[in-house]
Scaffold this active site. Sequence first.
Site, PDB file in Angstrom:
ATOM      1  CD  GLU A   1      42.058  39.519  44.968  1.00 52.30           C
ATOM      2  OE1 GLU A   1      42.835  39.302  43.880  1.00 52.30           O
ATOM      3  OE2 GLU A   1      42.440  40.831  45.680  1.00 52.30           O
TER       4      GLU A   1
ATOM      5  CE1 TYR B   1      44.373  36.469  44.757  1.00 49.55           C
ATOM      6  CE2 TYR B   1      43.522  34.840  43.287  1.00 49.55           C
ATOM      7  CZ  TYR B   1      43.445  36.075  43.830  1.00 49.55           C
ATOM      8  OH  TYR B   1      42.824  36.882  43.054  1.00 49.55           O
TER       9      TYR B   1
END
Length: 386
Positions: A197, A109
């Site tokens: 993101e 992530y």
Amino acid sequence: MNIHEYQAKELLSNYGVSVPMGKVAFDHEEAHQIASDLNTEKYVVKAQIHAGGRGKGGGVKIANVLEEVKQLAEEILGMNLVTHQTGPEGKLVGKVLVEEASQIEKEFYLGMVIDRATEKIVVMASPEGGVEIEEVAKHSPEKIIKEIVDPTVGLLPFQCREIAYFIGLQGKTVNQAVKLIMGLYDAFVDNDCSLAEINPLILTKDNQVTALDAKMNFDDNALFRHPDIQKLHDPTEEDPTELAAKEWGISYIKLDGNIGCLVNGAGLAMSTMDIVKHHGGEPANFLDVGGGATTEQVTQAFKMILSDSNVKAIFVNIFGGIMKCDTIAEGIIAASKEVGIEVPLIVRLEGTNVELGREMLSQSGLNIITGKDMREAAGKAVEAIK
Ligand code: ADP
Ligand code: MG
């Protein structure tokens, strides 16, 4: 403002961020054409909607042979995709990204946000990729690294290396990750993002660090200086009422409750929602008709509130400063003639021309509940629902 994954990937690749080869398609023939131009063994067809969780919802599918792409695109295009981010009503898929399938060794992530607490950009990363970062934060916060960026010097390479080591990269892949994170940061700052993101960021089986998904969110208040970003706006992704509101110069945001609120001024609109909640009610919307609204705008605002079938009462809370109370009264009367207000209508008026406004309402023959102040009126609105 949000953009689609395919748009974010295109933008990011201009900043040196490595992304899979691919293009957006609006029908299955086009999807097939794009796939046949790709130099790859396997393909991925991905629904393009402004929501995450597409994989779990069936909006991301792998084609093992070229012929399968057409069929998968046909399946995904036109489907109503339900994910944890779309709500139960889901979202209609109108376009798909067709890209080369990566061979995934590991998923990570990577994200950046403007952190209100530190008033700085914070870069976050985790070796736990492909899953919701909120879950990781809740159950294993030690698996998230946060690097705070000093705005006077910007993100520094050593911070990116720290991130790379933390998520478990080694050797040459560290340099690739540094380049990617720096690229993402430059894109973030250049374009006034509020969020960027990459979930998942991946390491491929042949040791390449690549962004497999991309989500970018831009500060609406800075869009005026980014006409190129503004062009990426997709109106089909917006709530039709919110879109119509924008055209009328009204700030409207739909919420989940059943008390429609019509207010002038953003601050008063916020405190109106607070006081409704304080009395145990749930606002159906945030609505600010602005300081100097016209009768037409007030009428439109009523229509917007009434277009929401959850609305069981309407609470009008006006403090007439620039706005005159008789204008509001006129709007209420006009709207009720035009659309018919069949739910209880609770009105609190105060300020400029208040006597005239009250007089107009009492002579209108409308069934209006009044409150002597904001607190009492809010209480009556909540009471009216019961
Ligand atoms: P979402 O976050 O909306 O579910 P993602 O783009 O993250 O959508 O895709 C979900 C999952 O699908 C990824 O975690 C990854 O495992 C897989 N995936 C997505 N794109 C590719 C690709 N190009 N090659 C291989 N797998 C992919
Ligand atoms: Mg994702």
